[in-house]
Design a protein around this motif. Sequence first.
Motif, PDB file in Angstrom:
ATOM      1  N   ALA A  80     -63.404  12.666  -1.626  1.00 36.43           N
ATOM      2  CA  ALA A  80     -64.072  13.945  -1.893  1.00 36.43           C
ATOM      3  C   ALA A  80     -65.189  14.168  -0.876  1.00 36.43           C
ATOM      4  O   ALA A  80     -65.606  13.243  -0.161  1.00 36.43           O
ATOM      5  CB  ALA A  80     -64.633  13.947  -3.306  1.00 36.43           C
ATOM      6  N   ASP A  81     -65.660  15.399  -0.802  1.00 42.90           N
ATOM      7  CA  ASP A  81     -66.823  15.756   0.026  1.00 42.90           C
ATOM      8  C   ASP A  81     -66.671  15.296   1.466  1.00 42.90           C
ATOM      9  O   ASP A  81     -67.524  14.591   2.019  1.00 42.90           O
ATOM     10  CB  ASP A  81     -68.106  15.170  -0.581  1.00 42.90           C
ATOM     11  N   LEU A  82     -65.593  15.716   2.091  1.00 40.77           N
ATOM     12  CA  LEU A  82     -65.371  15.401   3.499  1.00 40.77           C
ATOM     13  C   LEU A  82     -65.869  16.546   4.374  1.00 40.77           C
ATOM     14  O   LEU A  82     -65.925  17.703   3.951  1.00 40.77           O
ATOM     15  CB  LEU A  82     -63.890  15.154   3.767  1.00 40.77           C
ATOM     16  N   ARG A  83     -66.173  16.196   5.627  1.00 40.45           N
ATOM     17  CA  ARG A  83     -66.657  17.205   6.577  1.00 40.45           C
ATOM     18  C   ARG A  83     -65.533  17.672   7.495  1.00 40.45           C
ATOM     19  O   ARG A  83     -65.741  17.921   8.685  1.00 40.45           O
ATOM     20  CB  ARG A  83     -67.812  16.632   7.393  1.00 40.45           C
ATOM     21  N   GLY A  84     -64.327  17.739   6.952  1.00 44.89           N
ATOM     22  CA  GLY A  84     -63.213  18.264   7.720  1.00 44.89           C
ATOM     23  C   GLY A  84     -62.177  17.215   8.076  1.00 44.89           C
ATOM     24  O   GLY A  84     -62.211  16.063   7.644  1.00 44.89           O
ATOM     25  N   ARG A  85     -61.248  17.621   8.932  1.00 42.38           N
ATOM     26  CA  ARG A  85     -60.097  16.811   9.307  1.00 42.38           C
ATOM     27  C   ARG A  85     -60.509  15.513  10.009  1.00 42.38           C
ATOM     28  O   ARG A  85     -59.951  14.440   9.750  1.00 42.38           O
ATOM     29  CB  ARG A  85     -59.204  17.662  10.223  1.00 42.38           C
ATOM     30  N   ALA A  86     -61.493  15.610  10.930  1.00 40.09           N
ATOM     31  CA  ALA A  86     -61.920  14.428  11.673  1.00 40.09           C
ATOM     32  C   ALA A  86     -62.503  13.372  10.743  1.00 40.09           C
ATOM     33  O   ALA A  86     -62.302  12.167  10.951  1.00 40.09           O
ATOM     34  CB  ALA A  86     -62.942  14.825  12.736  1.00 40.09           C
ATOM     35  N   HIS A  87     -63.220  13.808   9.720  1.00 41.39           N
ATOM     36  CA  HIS A  87     -63.802  12.877   8.744  1.00 41.39           C
ATOM     37  C   HIS A  87     -62.686  12.123   8.005  1.00 41.39           C
ATOM     38  O   HIS A  87     -62.766  10.906   7.791  1.00 41.39           O
ATOM     39  CB  HIS A  87     -64.680  13.645   7.757  1.00 41.39           C
ATOM     40  N   ALA A  88     -61.616  12.832   7.645  1.00 37.16           N
ATOM     41  CA  ALA A  88     -60.479  12.192   6.971  1.00 37.16           C
ATOM     42  C   ALA A  88     -59.796  11.185   7.892  1.00 37.16           C
ATOM     43  O   ALA A  88     -59.390  10.097   7.460  1.00 37.16           O
ATOM     44  CB  ALA A  88     -59.481  13.255   6.511  1.00 37.16           C
ATOM     45  N   ALA A  89     -59.675  11.532   9.186  1.00 42.33           N
ATOM     46  CA  ALA A  89     -59.045  10.618  10.137  1.00 42.33           C
ATOM     47  C   ALA A  89     -59.867   9.350  10.304  1.00 42.33           C
ATOM     48  O   ALA A  89     -59.315   8.241  10.399  1.00 42.33           O
ATOM     49  CB  ALA A  89     -58.871  11.320  11.488  1.00 42.33           C
ATOM     50  N   LEU A  90     -61.200   9.480  10.346  1.00 42.81           N
ATOM     51  CA  LEU A  90     -62.063   8.306  10.452  1.00 42.81           C
ATOM     52  C   LEU A  90     -61.908   7.398   9.237  1.00 42.81           C
ATOM     53  O   LEU A  90     -61.865   6.164   9.363  1.00 42.81           O
ATOM     54  CB  LEU A  90     -63.527   8.747  10.596  1.00 42.81           C
ATOM     55  N   ALA A  91     -61.824   8.008   8.053  1.00 41.84           N
ATOM     56  CA  ALA A  91     -61.646   7.219   6.835  1.00 41.84           C
ATOM     57  C   ALA A  91     -60.311   6.477   6.849  1.00 41.84           C
ATOM     58  O   ALA A  91     -60.232   5.295   6.474  1.00 41.84           O
ATOM     59  CB  ALA A  91     -61.741   8.126   5.611  1.00 41.84           C
ATOM     60  N   ALA A  92     -59.257   7.151   7.295  1.00 43.05           N
ATOM     61  CA  ALA A  92     -57.941   6.516   7.349  1.00 43.05           C
ATOM     62  C   ALA A  92     -57.925   5.363   8.353  1.00 43.05           C
ATOM     63  O   ALA A  92     -57.354   4.299   8.094  1.00 43.05           O
ATOM     64  CB  ALA A  92     -56.885   7.554   7.722  1.00 43.05           C
TER      65      ALA A  92
END
Length: 414
Positions: A80-92
Amino acid sequence: MLNRVRAFDHVDRLRAQVRPDASAAVLMVRMLRMREVELSFGYAAAEALTLTLETLLVEGLRPGDTVVRTGEHDLLVLLADLRGRAHAALAAAKIVRTLQAPVRAGNGEIHPLVVVGIALCPDDGDTPELLCRRADRACDDAQRTAERIAFWTAPAIPLEAIQHALRSAIADNQLQLHLQPIAAVADGRIVGYEALSRWTHPRLGVVPPALFVEVAERSGQIGDLTRWSLNVALRHLAELRQRDPQVRVAVNLSVEVLQLPGFVDQVFDLMRLWRVPAGALELEVTESALMRDMVQCERLLATLRAGGVRIAIDDFGTGYSSLAYLHRLPVDALKIDRSFVHDMANDVRAHRMVGTMIELAHDLGLKVVAEGVEHPASLQQLEALGCDCVQGYLIGKPGAAEDIVAAAGRVVAV
């Protein structure tokens, strides 16, 4: 099923919490090669590995992120509370790094291999099930990337529409077969053709081959598609051999189709039907696919080769176990992947690698075909390295099989 229902409930709550100024993501974490872990270390060790990775995953995430086990070796991660697509990629990427450390198992170590598929919420789906399915589908794409992560990407044409239309297209003979020439480096003579399926639907338009082949594999239609390609390719080959008795045709073959009951016998039946000698047919199998079930594939390929069918390893150099298994496989030729050929002119390492592949193949008594030859400079380099055959736009683009056969007839008439 209960795990999925539980996962859907969590995703539904995630959707409800998404703020207008933020986004959320559904990540499917899939553990690969778990069958090998079970056979090598035991079922208890495989389960323990999954629990260990789940614990590491929970410890590595932020407070408020959720981990749900959805399958025997699959985990769903809700961010939750991501700052966009790049934030999701960093988490992955962090998940992949966290879960790749070796884990002790008895007297040995297990080296986990995970991939992560990402679906963004709410962009990629408006229901929990759709978001989960799309993250799951992105896992398939992640297996083909070096980073082992992938976002779900909407296909140009809805997959469901392709699946239904493809079944009718195969049954009603609405596909087209194209042939791309393969030339001998020594004298430029056309020695064979690669058979390529093409499809133009009256409503969907031109459907990319990679797309409908992928749909065929996922929907269980790849056997029907391969049999169609093989039958039509052999029919045209029979005509071509009336002009040139030495010409061959190559047909791509997936491991799934190779392992279908009775498929090997069907290959021989079709060759008898079209009166094509076995040596005129070459079946191409990718090396990465062969690694999935080496023992079974080796046996089936040996049966085909004993009947005279030529076997080629396609996209050679892109897999991870080539040298370890190459001496065992009953093959006649290697096809060097176009990525190496494309880089030869400007990359010394690529040039040396191609030379090494050619030398290795020749030492094993195999022929070599270089794919993706588009420039005269590449052809000259391949000739200097001793490559046997080449394929690519410089030699000829794929053309409708009927036109290729007709052109062959006109050349002989002259």
